[in-house]
Design an enzyme around this catalytic site. Sequence first.
Site, short mmCIF file in Angstrom:
data_model
loop_
_atom_site.label_atom_id
_atom_site.label_comp_id
_atom_site.label_asym_id
_atom_site.label_seq_id
_atom_site.Cartn_x
_atom_site.Cartn_y
_atom_site.Cartn_z
N SER A 124 24.22 -1.67 1.12
CA SER A 124 24.34 -2.61 1.11
C SER A 124 25.47 -2.60 -0.04
O SER A 124 26.31 -1.82 -0.28
CB SER A 124 23.72 -2.24 -0.86
OG SER A 124 23.97 -4.03 -2.25
N TYR A 148 19.02 1.94 -8.24
CA TYR A 148 18.83 1.86 -6.73
C TYR A 148 20.24 1.89 -6.05
O TYR A 148 19.92 2.22 -4.52
CB TYR A 148 18.21 0.51 -7.12
CG TYR A 148 18.92 -0.94 -5.90
CD1 TYR A 148 17.56 -0.70 -4.45
CD2 TYR A 148 20.06 -1.26 -5.92
CE1 TYR A 148 18.30 -2.09 -3.78
CE2 TYR A 148 20.17 -2.36 -4.45
CZ TYR A 148 19.37 -2.05 -3.41
OH TYR A 148 19.41 -3.23 -2.31
N LYS A 152 20.68 4.08 -2.54
CA LYS A 152 21.91 3.87 -1.08
C LYS A 152 22.77 4.91 -0.81
O LYS A 152 22.49 4.98 0.82
CB LYS A 152 22.30 2.71 -1.12
CG LYS A 152 20.82 1.74 -1.83
CD LYS A 152 20.24 1.04 -0.06
CE LYS A 152 19.66 -0.24 -0.34
NZ LYS A 152 18.22 -0.22 0.78
P1 NAD Z 1 12.30 -6.90 0.86
O1 NAD Z 1 11.30 -6.29 -0.73
O2 NAD Z 1 11.36 -8.86 0.62
O3 NAD Z 1 11.33 -6.41 2.01
C1 NAD Z 1 11.51 -4.98 1.70
C2 NAD Z 1 10.14 -4.61 2.46
O4 NAD Z 1 9.92 -3.49 2.44
C3 NAD Z 1 8.44 -5.12 1.84
O5 NAD Z 1 8.10 -5.73 2.94
C4 NAD Z 1 7.66 -3.76 1.64
O6 NAD Z 1 6.39 -4.92 1.44
C5 NAD Z 1 8.06 -2.91 2.73
N1 NAD Z 1 8.49 -1.49 1.50
C6 NAD Z 1 9.03 -1.08 0.34
N2 NAD Z 1 8.94 0.29 0.30
C7 NAD Z 1 8.02 0.78 1.34
C8 NAD Z 1 7.43 1.76 1.69
N3 NAD Z 1 7.56 2.91 1.35
N4 NAD Z 1 6.81 2.32 3.06
C9 NAD Z 1 6.29 1.19 3.93
N5 NAD Z 1 6.79 -0.59 3.55
C10 NAD Z 1 7.76 -0.40 2.71
O7 NAD Z 1 13.38 -6.43 1.06
P2 NAD Z 1 14.35 -7.10 1.33
O8 NAD Z 1 15.26 -8.16 0.51
O9 NAD Z 1 13.88 -8.09 2.50
O10 NAD Z 1 15.34 -6.52 1.60
C11 NAD Z 1 15.41 -5.58 2.82
C12 NAD Z 1 15.99 -4.15 3.17
O11 NAD Z 1 17.48 -4.43 2.59
C13 NAD Z 1 15.56 -3.87 1.50
O12 NAD Z 1 15.85 -2.24 1.88
C14 NAD Z 1 16.70 -3.91 0.69
O13 NAD Z 1 17.44 -2.51 -0.72
C15 NAD Z 1 18.24 -4.25 1.53
N6 NAD Z 1 19.00 -5.00 0.84
C16 NAD Z 1 18.96 -6.26 0.25
C17 NAD Z 1 19.84 -6.88 -0.33
C18 NAD Z 1 18.69 -8.38 -1.11
O14 NAD Z 1 19.06 -9.03 -2.09
N7 NAD Z 1 17.74 -9.00 -0.43
C19 NAD Z 1 20.68 -6.94 -0.52
C20 NAD Z 1 21.40 -5.04 0.20
C21 NAD Z 1 20.37 -4.67 0.74
N1 UFG Z 2 23.28 -15.04 -11.49
C1 UFG Z 2 23.04 -16.35 -12.68
N2 UFG Z 2 22.13 -16.22 -13.17
C2 UFG Z 2 20.91 -15.73 -12.62
C3 UFG Z 2 21.16 -15.13 -11.64
C4 UFG Z 2 22.27 -14.69 -11.05
O1 UFG Z 2 23.79 -16.45 -13.52
O2 UFG Z 2 19.15 -15.75 -13.24
C5 UFG Z 2 25.10 -14.63 -11.27
C6 UFG Z 2 24.59 -12.94 -10.92
O3 UFG Z 2 25.58 -12.64 -12.97
C7 UFG Z 2 25.82 -12.70 -10.59
C8 UFG Z 2 25.45 -14.09 -9.45
O4 UFG Z 2 24.35 -14.78 -9.83
O5 UFG Z 2 27.31 -13.46 -10.55
C9 UFG Z 2 25.06 -13.43 -8.34
O6 UFG Z 2 23.45 -12.89 -8.58
P1 UFG Z 2 22.26 -11.88 -8.07
O7 UFG Z 2 21.52 -11.20 -8.99
O8 UFG Z 2 21.83 -12.44 -6.98
O9 UFG Z 2 23.07 -11.02 -6.78
P2 UFG Z 2 23.80 -9.28 -7.40
O10 UFG Z 2 25.60 -9.73 -6.38
O11 UFG Z 2 23.80 -9.56 -9.00
O12 UFG Z 2 23.50 -8.23 -6.66
C10 UFG Z 2 23.00 -8.56 -5.15
C11 UFG Z 2 21.36 -7.56 -5.09
C12 UFG Z 2 21.40 -6.10 -5.41
C13 UFG Z 2 22.66 -6.32 -4.68
C14 UFG Z 2 23.86 -7.05 -4.49
C15 UFG Z 2 25.14 -7.00 -3.65
O13 UFG Z 2 20.71 -8.11 -6.37
O14 UFG Z 2 20.90 -5.46 -5.23
O15 UFG Z 2 23.74 -8.25 -4.48
O16 UFG Z 2 23.91 -7.12 -1.94
F1 UFG Z 2 23.51 -4.66 -4.19
#
Ligand code: NAD
Ligand code: UFG
Length: 337
Positions: A124, A148, A152
């Site tokens: 991330s 979190y 990572k």
């Molecule tokens: P998500 O929660 O939709 O998907 C994660 C999946 O993993 C879910 O289906 C959950 O049931 C499964 N899971 C969690 N823990 C588990 C375990 N111990 N064993 C088996 N399955 C398990 O999340 P996502 O948005 O699809 O994110 C996927 C990955 O990308 C995550 O590792 C997350 O940290 C990373 N990531 C997401 C974002 C974002 O903003 N969505 C940003 C950066 C990184």
């Molecule tokens: N924001 C608002 N109101 C809300 C939610 C978000 O104003 O209700 C703003 C935040 O302050 C930020 C922007 O919208 O300026 C994006 O916020 P998000 O929460 O959507 O995303 P972040 O960049 O804070 O974090 C996300 C994921 C993290 C990940 C990161 C980088 O939540 O897990 O992107 O990948 F690490």
Amino acid sequence: MKILVTGGAGYIGSHTCIELLASGHEVVIVDNLSNSSEESMSRVEKISGKKMAFIHADIRDEAALDAAFSQHKVDAVIHFAGLKAVGESTEFPLKYYDNNVSGSCVLMQVMDKHNVNTLVFSSSATVYGDPATVPITEDFPLTTTNPYGQSKLVVEQMCRETVIANDNLSVVLLRYFNPVGAHISGTIGEDPKGIPNNLMPFITQVAVGKREFLSVFGDDYDTVDGTGVRDYIHVVDLAKGHVQAIEKLHGQAGCHTFNLGTGQGYSVLEMVAAFSKACNKEVPYKIIERRAGDIGQCYADPAYAKSVLDWQAEKTLDDMVNDSWRWQSNNPDGYSS
Ligand code: NAD
Ligand code: UFG
């Protein structure tokens, strides 16, 4: 290739399975459904016209993983499974270390036992903390402010060290910026449980009438309009990045790290305006104080992924908001609609 996808029932995983199947790969999903449902997988199969294998298991369950790798001769692993709520991680840090770090450790041990030597890991942009400048390149200093993000960083470090110890291992660390959007069919998308933490699902829930207004966290950052700027990337572009990563780097020993972003930042108010146009109604919002731990701006330099993976984001901001709206308006209660 036959690819084992941990967390394949989740948001990014489900979109990636579609792209893997479309590219001719076979998919085996391991998911404990802690943040997803089987419904997403049946929709992926419907969109693709292809079947996937599903193993309902936790990645910390070594015996279950061992059985999965014995049953399926997989060539590579894409590892999405993890918990991802920043706020929750500060409340329950051990839950995050156990699930994300121990889970990844067990997975890598079982891969080693079965001589599976290609791993793509979901990292991330949070690992860059509050960057001194933008755009961010992969060699920026790594730091983070919450458990979190630390989970990572620890897994990234574990991968770098394991690659040094194992000459055959190829690990690809993909640092995602802000994934948004949904499949163009409007049948799969992001389905957060409870109150969304992230901007886009919150906006879509306001637009569909589930929430009254959006709270904008601060308008006094040093950005175009004072609100936070992020690099929003369409989840389908992100999914395609995984296919490129696995096809280009399978069997290429070493630890390879890429930003997956567009290189373009948008402010919160720009996102609200684009979304209002997509849903053809006002999205009410109120400016409130900054959210603790937030940064002003964050966007990628995506040049390295372009040069090595031959990948770049292609979808526009309009695609992101239109596809998010199609998913949310067709499925106001997500997969339980
Ligand atoms: P998500 O929660 O939709 O998907 C994660 C999946 O993993 C879910 O289906 C959950 O049931 C499964 N899971 C969690 N823990 C588990 C375990 N111990 N064993 C088996 N399955 C398990 O999340 P996502 O948005 O699809 O994110 C996927 C990955 O990308 C995550 O590792 C997350 O940290 C990373 N990531 C997401 C974002 C974002 O903003 N969505 C940003 C950066 C990184
Ligand atoms: N924001 C608002 N109101 C809300 C939610 C978000 O104003 O209700 C703003 C935040 O302050 C930020 C922007 O919208 O300026 C994006 O916020 P998000 O929460 O959507 O995303 P972040 O960049 O804070 O974090 C996300 C994921 C993290 C990940 C990161 C980088 O939540 O897990 O992107 O990948 F690490």
